[in-house]
Design a protein around this motif. Structure first.
Motif, short mmCIF file in Angstrom:
data_model
loop_
_atom_site.label_atom_id
_atom_site.label_comp_id
_atom_site.label_asym_id
_atom_site.label_seq_id
_atom_site.Cartn_x
_atom_site.Cartn_y
_atom_site.Cartn_z
N ILE A 198 26.60 57.11 -6.34
CA ILE A 198 26.30 56.87 -4.93
C ILE A 198 25.69 55.47 -4.77
CG2 ILE A 198 25.00 57.64 -2.91
CD1 ILE A 198 24.98 60.46 -4.22
N VAL A 199 26.41 54.58 -4.07
CA VAL A 199 25.92 53.22 -3.90
C VAL A 199 25.33 52.97 -2.51
CG1 VAL A 199 27.34 52.15 -5.66
CG2 VAL A 199 28.26 52.42 -3.37
N TYR A 200 25.85 53.65 -1.51
CA TYR A 200 25.18 53.63 -0.20
C TYR A 200 25.67 54.80 0.62
CZ TYR A 200 28.80 51.07 2.71
OH TYR A 200 29.90 50.66 3.42
N GLY A 201 25.07 54.96 1.82
CA GLY A 201 25.36 56.13 2.61
C GLY A 201 25.60 55.81 4.07
N HIS A 202 26.13 56.79 4.77
CA HIS A 202 26.31 56.74 6.23
C HIS A 202 25.59 57.92 6.86
CE1 HIS A 202 30.32 54.25 6.52
NE2 HIS A 202 29.26 53.50 6.30
N ILE A 203 25.13 57.71 8.09
CA ILE A 203 24.62 58.80 8.89
C ILE A 203 25.08 58.55 10.32
CG2 ILE A 203 22.39 57.70 9.40
CD1 ILE A 203 21.16 60.56 8.99
N ALA A 204 25.39 59.63 11.04
CA ALA A 204 25.97 59.47 12.38
C ALA A 204 25.76 60.73 13.20
CB ALA A 204 27.47 59.17 12.26
N GLY A 205 26.18 60.65 14.44
CA GLY A 205 26.18 61.82 15.31
C GLY A 205 27.56 62.44 15.39
N HIS A 206 27.63 63.63 15.96
CA HIS A 206 28.91 64.33 16.08
C HIS A 206 28.93 65.12 17.39
CE1 HIS A 206 26.18 67.12 13.93
NE2 HIS A 206 26.68 67.99 14.78
N TYR A 207 30.06 65.78 17.65
CA TYR A 207 30.23 66.55 18.87
C TYR A 207 30.31 68.03 18.54
CZ TYR A 207 32.40 68.42 23.11
OH TYR A 207 32.68 69.17 24.23
N THR A 236 17.11 64.19 -3.84
CA THR A 236 17.98 64.65 -4.92
C THR A 236 18.49 63.49 -5.77
OG1 THR A 236 18.68 66.51 -3.55
CG2 THR A 236 20.08 65.96 -5.45
N HIS A 237 18.91 62.42 -5.12
CA HIS A 237 19.62 61.34 -5.82
C HIS A 237 18.86 60.02 -5.86
CE1 HIS A 237 23.20 63.80 -6.17
NE2 HIS A 237 23.14 64.07 -4.88
N GLY A 238 17.68 59.98 -5.27
CA GLY A 238 16.99 58.71 -5.13
C GLY A 238 17.38 58.05 -3.82
N ILE A 239 16.62 57.06 -3.42
CA ILE A 239 16.84 56.41 -2.13
C ILE A 239 17.98 55.40 -2.25
CG2 ILE A 239 15.79 54.96 -0.35
CD1 ILE A 239 13.08 56.19 -1.36
N PHE A 240 19.00 55.56 -1.42
CA PHE A 240 20.12 54.63 -1.41
C PHE A 240 20.23 53.96 -0.04
CE2 PHE A 240 21.49 59.08 -0.97
CZ PHE A 240 22.05 59.08 0.30
N PRO A 241 20.74 52.74 0.03
CA PRO A 241 20.92 52.08 1.32
C PRO A 241 21.74 52.96 2.25
CG PRO A 241 21.45 50.59 -0.49
CD PRO A 241 21.29 51.95 -1.09
N THR A 242 21.36 53.01 3.51
CA THR A 242 22.02 53.93 4.45
C THR A 242 22.27 53.23 5.77
OG1 THR A 242 20.86 55.79 3.42
CG2 THR A 242 21.85 56.17 5.58
#
Length: 283
Positions: A198-207, A236-242
């Motif tokens: 895991i090198v970075y992550g996404h977070i978003a909204g949904h419908y 769980t995995h450590g803090i990754f850029p998001t």
């Protein structure tokens, strides 16, 4: 090349008047779809260069179609490679899906969770990585049907990561959406992923189409259960850029920055907990 850290936001043309000449300091890194900036020229090239000198940039592509049965578009991949090199961008991320088959589909389609699909996708990833001369980063996608399923999503994803040598962009909202739509445990899915990929992550909204049907839209605020799942992923995995994704119904910049700040707050909380745990174990 500039390393990613902290919390990011999409760099969109329709937001340029609010972002330049000085990028908001609250955002640690920015993400672009290469297809939206190739070829660069004129005013947009000048604006992109102005921005990319101020902060790290990463990429999230739209049309690689890694799972397609169509022949890989080698010339397109070479063009992406030039874009990455010229702009000093280390990561090229895309979707673990396909969007072409005898023509472009304008949507992300699910790859069947089968042994044959793994072999096919791994071969294409290897081809891409040889061209771009860096690991390809693939995002877990939302999906609404699972045709010809021989294994679950976690096994399929983990096998591709291991056998291809590619890296992962963990989209936490997609995990949440899929867990509702396909009735699995979101935390267990995240627990099963390989941390080192895991090198970075996404977070978003949904419908919310229904209680048991969520549609990944990137068009709404992030909801509390998704924020909680992001915190679980960090623990769980450590803090990754998001990075916060928002593709339409885009609110004023200050509202986007508030969600970016919430990412940082969760990262700081997890970092503090990790530090206290480490001090306790030494004592």
């Amino acid at each position: 090349m500039k390393n990613l850290k902290g919390a990011g936001l999409g760099f969109r043309r329709e937001m340029l008047k609010d972002l330049l000449p000085v990028l908001p300091s609250e955002v640690d890194f920015w993400e672009v779809a290469p297809e939206n900036w190739i070829p660069l020229g004129g005013k947009y090239e000048a604006q992109f260069q102005q921005a990319s000198k101020q902060a790290p940039f990463t990429t999230h592509g739209l049309s690689l179609s890694i799972g397609s049965s169509d022949k890989l578009d080698v010339e397109f991949v070479k063009t992406v490679k030039r874009f990455l090199d010229v702009n000093d961008i280390s990561l090229y991320s895309e979707h673990l899906s396909f969007c072409s088959g005898n023509g472009h589909m304008y949507d992300l389609m699910p790859i069947p969770f089968t042994e044959g699909a793994i072999n096919h996708v791994v071969s294409r990833i290897t081809q891409v990585q040889d061209i771009i001369e860096r690991p390809l980063v693939l995002e877990n996608v939302s999906y609404y049907i699972a045709p010809g399923q021989e294994m679950d999503e976690l096994e399929f994803t983990s096998r591709i990561l291991k056998e291809s040598g590619c890296l992962m962009l963990l989209d936490v909202n997609n995990v949440y959406v899929n867990s509702i739509n396909h009735k699995y445990d979101a935390e267990a899915f995240i627990n099963g992923l390989p941390s080192d990929k895991i090198v970075y992550g996404h977070i978003a909204g949904h419908y919310d189409e229904a209680v048991d049907l969520k549609i990944d839209t990137h068009g709404a605020d992030v909801i509390e259960p998704v924020w909680n799942l992001l915190e679980h992923a960090y623990r769980t995995h450590g803090i990754f850029p998001t990075l916060l994704e928002r593709d339409f119904n885009i609110p004023p910049l200050n509202e986007l920055l508030a969600e970016v700040q919430k990412i940082k707050q969760i990262q700081a909380r997890c970092e503090k907990t990790h530090r206290l745990d480490a001090e306790g174990s030494v004592a």
